[in-house]
Design a protein around this motif. Sequence first.
Motif, mmCIF file in Angstrom:
data_model
loop_
_atom_site.group_PDB
_atom_site.id
_atom_site.type_symbol
_atom_site.label_atom_id
_atom_site.label_comp_id
_atom_site.label_asym_id
_atom_site.label_seq_id
_atom_site.Cartn_x
_atom_site.Cartn_y
_atom_site.Cartn_z
ATOM 1 N N LEU A 1 -67.070 93.400 -47.645
ATOM 2 C CA LEU A 1 -67.578 92.236 -48.356
ATOM 3 C C LEU A 1 -67.325 90.912 -47.662
ATOM 4 C CD1 LEU A 1 -66.286 93.371 -51.831
ATOM 5 C CD2 LEU A 1 -68.638 93.421 -51.070
ATOM 6 N N ALA B 1 -67.166 90.832 -33.228
ATOM 7 C CA ALA B 1 -66.600 89.482 -33.262
ATOM 8 C C ALA B 1 -65.283 89.473 -34.020
ATOM 9 C CB ALA B 1 -67.591 88.515 -33.907
ATOM 10 N N SER B 2 -65.225 90.169 -35.147
ATOM 11 C CA SER B 2 -63.999 90.087 -35.940
ATOM 12 C C SER B 2 -62.859 90.825 -35.244
ATOM 13 C CB SER B 2 -64.237 90.602 -37.362
ATOM 14 O OG SER B 2 -64.348 91.990 -37.371
ATOM 15 N N ASP C 1 -68.621 84.139 -32.546
ATOM 16 C CA ASP C 1 -68.940 84.926 -33.747
ATOM 17 C C ASP C 1 -70.427 84.941 -34.081
ATOM 18 O OD1 ASP C 1 -69.269 82.414 -34.731
ATOM 19 O OD2 ASP C 1 -67.690 82.521 -36.239
ATOM 20 N N PHE D 1 -69.993 94.394 -43.249
ATOM 21 C CA PHE D 1 -70.978 95.020 -44.119
ATOM 22 C C PHE D 1 -71.022 96.500 -43.781
ATOM 23 C CE2 PHE D 1 -72.667 91.721 -41.377
ATOM 24 C CZ PHE D 1 -73.051 92.471 -40.285
ATOM 25 N N ARG D 2 -69.831 97.059 -43.604
ATOM 26 C CA ARG D 2 -69.758 98.495 -43.430
ATOM 27 C C ARG D 2 -69.356 99.070 -44.783
ATOM 28 N NH1 ARG D 2 -68.424 95.591 -39.625
ATOM 29 N NH2 ARG D 2 -66.287 95.300 -40.320
ATOM 30 N N ALA E 1 -71.263 91.148 -35.609
ATOM 31 C CA ALA E 1 -70.203 90.761 -36.540
ATOM 32 C C ALA E 1 -68.931 91.588 -36.380
ATOM 33 C CB ALA E 1 -70.714 90.880 -37.972
ATOM 34 N N GLU E 2 -69.064 92.915 -36.321
ATOM 35 C CA GLU E 2 -67.852 93.737 -36.291
ATOM 36 C C GLU E 2 -67.089 93.520 -34.990
ATOM 37 O OE1 GLU E 2 -68.505 97.906 -36.801
ATOM 38 O OE2 GLU E 2 -66.375 98.299 -37.159
ATOM 39 N N THR F 1 -82.017 89.750 -51.412
ATOM 40 C CA THR F 1 -82.555 90.996 -51.944
ATOM 41 C C THR F 1 -83.053 90.827 -53.377
ATOM 42 O OG1 THR F 1 -80.233 91.568 -52.271
ATOM 43 C CG2 THR F 1 -81.376 92.683 -50.501
ATOM 44 N N LYS G 1 -71.854 82.790 -46.999
ATOM 45 C CA LYS G 1 -71.813 83.821 -45.966
ATOM 46 C C LYS G 1 -71.835 85.218 -46.574
ATOM 47 C CE LYS G 1 -69.560 80.845 -42.646
ATOM 48 N NZ LYS G 1 -68.286 80.419 -42.067
ATOM 49 N N THR G 2 -71.352 85.349 -47.796
ATOM 50 C CA THR G 2 -71.455 86.659 -48.439
ATOM 51 C C THR G 2 -72.565 86.686 -49.484
ATOM 52 O OG1 THR G 2 -69.666 85.973 -49.882
ATOM 53 C CG2 THR G 2 -69.083 87.365 -48.042
ATOM 54 N N ARG H 1 -76.547 87.815 -48.910
ATOM 55 C CA ARG H 1 -77.038 89.195 -48.971
ATOM 56 C C ARG H 1 -77.679 89.472 -50.323
ATOM 57 N NH1 ARG H 1 -74.615 91.569 -44.742
ATOM 58 N NH2 ARG H 1 -74.888 93.676 -45.453
ATOM 59 N N ALA I 1 -83.021 94.406 -41.533
ATOM 60 C CA ALA I 1 -83.313 94.920 -42.868
ATOM 61 C C ALA I 1 -84.648 94.395 -43.389
ATOM 62 C CB ALA I 1 -82.188 94.535 -43.827
ATOM 63 N N ARG J 1 -76.159 86.597 -35.320
ATOM 64 C CA ARG J 1 -75.781 86.451 -36.720
ATOM 65 C C ARG J 1 -76.965 86.722 -37.657
ATOM 66 N NH1 ARG J 1 -71.194 83.523 -38.657
ATOM 67 N NH2 ARG J 1 -70.689 84.696 -40.516
ATOM 68 N N LEU K 1 -85.484 91.315 -44.107
ATOM 69 C CA LEU K 1 -85.331 90.326 -45.169
ATOM 70 C C LEU K 1 -85.718 88.922 -44.727
ATOM 71 C CD1 LEU K 1 -81.984 91.613 -46.661
ATOM 72 C CD2 LEU K 1 -84.232 91.716 -47.732
ATOM 73 N N PHE L 1 -67.579 89.006 -41.948
ATOM 74 C CA PHE L 1 -68.048 89.851 -40.858
ATOM 75 C C PHE L 1 -68.217 91.302 -41.274
ATOM 76 C CE2 PHE L 1 -65.778 86.381 -38.695
ATOM 77 C CZ PHE L 1 -66.868 85.870 -38.012
ATOM 78 N N PRO M 1 -78.538 91.303 -39.006
ATOM 79 C CA PRO M 1 -78.561 92.202 -40.176
ATOM 80 C C PRO M 1 -79.775 91.956 -41.062
ATOM 81 C CG PRO M 1 -76.408 91.168 -39.940
ATOM 82 C CD PRO M 1 -77.289 90.533 -38.933
ATOM 83 N N PHE M 2 -80.162 90.681 -41.212
ATOM 84 C CA PHE M 2 -81.271 90.363 -42.111
ATOM 85 C C PHE M 2 -82.615 90.628 -41.446
ATOM 86 C CE2 PHE M 2 -77.708 87.458 -43.095
ATOM 87 C CZ PHE M 2 -77.260 88.176 -44.189
ATOM 88 N N LEU N 1 -77.805 96.666 -47.072
ATOM 89 C CA LEU N 1 -79.158 96.129 -47.195
ATOM 90 C C LEU N 1 -80.212 97.206 -46.991
ATOM 91 C CD1 LEU N 1 -78.684 92.873 -45.107
ATOM 92 C CD2 LEU N 1 -78.903 93.026 -47.581
#
Lengths: 416, 305
Positions: B265, A383-384, A375, B270-271, A380-381, A79, A71-72, A75, A100, A93, A102, B268, A96-97, B54
């Motif tokens: 990191l 959701a958390s 989630d 990536f700010r 993401a933000e 890249t 999950k981390t 990224r 970007a 989910r 990706l 959830f 982000p990719f 990214l």
Amino acid sequence: MNSIYKASVAALALCAMTAPASAELTGDLRIVSDMSNPAPRAVMEGLAADFGALHPDLNIELEIVDREAWKTQIRNSLTANAPDVVNWYAATRMSPFVDAGLFMDLSDLWEEPAMADLASTKGALTLDGAQWGVPYTYYQWGVYYRKDIFEELGLEEPVTWEQELANCQVILDSGRKCYTIGSKFLWTAGGWFDYMNSRTNGYEFHIQLANGEVEWTDDRVRATFANWRQLIDMGAFIDDHQAYSWQEALPFMVDGEATAYLMGNFAVAAMRDGGLTDDQLDFYQFPQINPDVAPAEDAPTDTFHIPSAAQNVEAAKAFLLFVTSPDVQTAINSGDALGQLPVNAAASVSDDKFIQEGFEMLSNNASGGIMQFFDRDFPAEMASIGMEGLQEFMVFPDNLDDILERLEDARVRIYQ
Amino acid sequence: MATASANNRSWYKRNEIALTPWVFLIPGIFMFSLYVIYPILQSFWISFHEWDGLGEKTWIGLANYERLLGGDRKFEISFWNNLRWLVLYLLAIPMGLFISLFLNQKVFGIRFYKSLFFFPFVISQVVVGLVFSWFYLPNDGLFDVLVGKVGIDISGGILGNPNTATYGIIAAGLWPQTAYCMILYLTGLNAVDPEQVEAARLDGAKGARMLWYVILPQLKPATFIAFVVTIIGALRSFDFIAVMTNGGPFGSTRVLSFYMFEESLSEFGFRMGYGAAIAVVLFFIMLGFIGYFLWSMYQDEKGAH
């Protein structure tokens, strides 16, 4: 220049795919997979071996990484020196990719006639009007319960909220808890919210909330929490659930101190390992709350994607077509493999009791829609922050106003 | 004649004494700059941006800091928890001293006891955290059973109750940290001058007075190291929180380092910009403490000369 190159590669790939399946694939195909648990790992290794057998000139390099770590790690992986195929999840989910650049746009792949059987999840893989991956499995959520205790107390599977509350009262009177839950890692509370909210306000509203179009302080959201609070005030949930992981909450159900668990189908294996037999264990769909809304179900979809920096796009696309084909989906989702549901409508479903029930439910009684899970549907933000608030609500329901204002603040900032 | 011979020697030869240490230091300085100094500057730079790690960075100036210091509840909780850690973690020093004095006796078998006290320091922090979280489990955990006997019932268990969770984690952290301080003091006690002790004894000093006026001053170097290590350990506390509560319940056990990890990191997060801003704040807090210690060390050395 880059886009011209990409377009020509895509065109080439398309030609290759419309050609007979025996078209020769050469070079290296690098796959990074997060299917790291024993059974999924065997499935993934089997997939790579079978695909390799079909294309002897293709050199497949399979790398399996720990599911949580991925999950981390993804990224970095996307890249720097991107592989040709990766695992990820559907819905927001992916964003982000996708944002970007990706993930590769796979819309052309989805136009293949063979993909028509995957239509049920096309929406979950669509962002900005294009498709960015293919699904290989999904699984239902629902209420897993102790059939033997229900029989002992003379209870029926509840269909309406009134029945649910009445059942719960009987269970509480017998000295047990209605539901076990371990909310230490938060997402289990997210599952409860998905159901409470979609049953109270419907799928459309739930997705609007996920997309930031509705205020958290809206009366309809409050209605969801009010319904939820009925259970909390009754004492339906086990005490101290914020101290347990979902696995640590399982013994309450195995020991009969709690009678039901709102969970994904992956919990069945753990329950069976805990000593519950299929005679003691059964499954029902989350009961109806508002009769005016059609039932929506949580059914998270796991997916394969091609990074936009992939080297061997032709082989990668062929691999994606391979894993979405009915035979392969039947095989990898069977009871002795993943034990989940194939996405391909032409695939056959394992004869496992719970998979059968889940398939039946999702095919015939999920007319509201398929949710991907809190989630994955929420950014993401959100959701958390949201799941933390949900956990707090389950322990201190009186803090609701404060929690909702906090979430509303976050919503205003995150979706701007 | 003398000037001519000086001119004949190369510039390097003439400055050899001054230059050679620097030549040897170059690889170290290079690595240190590349992997320590440069990333610190990079963090400062990133903290002025909004960046998901990214895509393109967007310059937003001080906006991250405005949000952080302008009433971010998570930041406030983390900051106060950091202070709690800082104050309570220092208990490791007197506790370590006490245990080391106890273990410094010349009794048959004391080495065996010493080795037992070394244990918590040897075990990985992750394992310590895991063991303590089982120890704290509500209902079944040994701790809950023990306090239950005297009629105390903590709702949610130690780690499930937002009022007690942080203290529970600090207590777990104190265990290995005390062992570490104990090791430092045991080493220090070996260096205590027996003649001074003997002389003090002849002067009639014993017990607490002996400890305070004779032993402790000689343990000053050990105390200094124990302070530095404990304070830094308290400020960068991360593993215990990640293993025992994951920041919960409801985010009540976050500290700055954990919050930074979460924002930039974690699953959830990536700010990067916001995480970097937290890192910068934490950096300055640490810098304050370390600066103070370096300064006092400098004063001591100046006094000694």
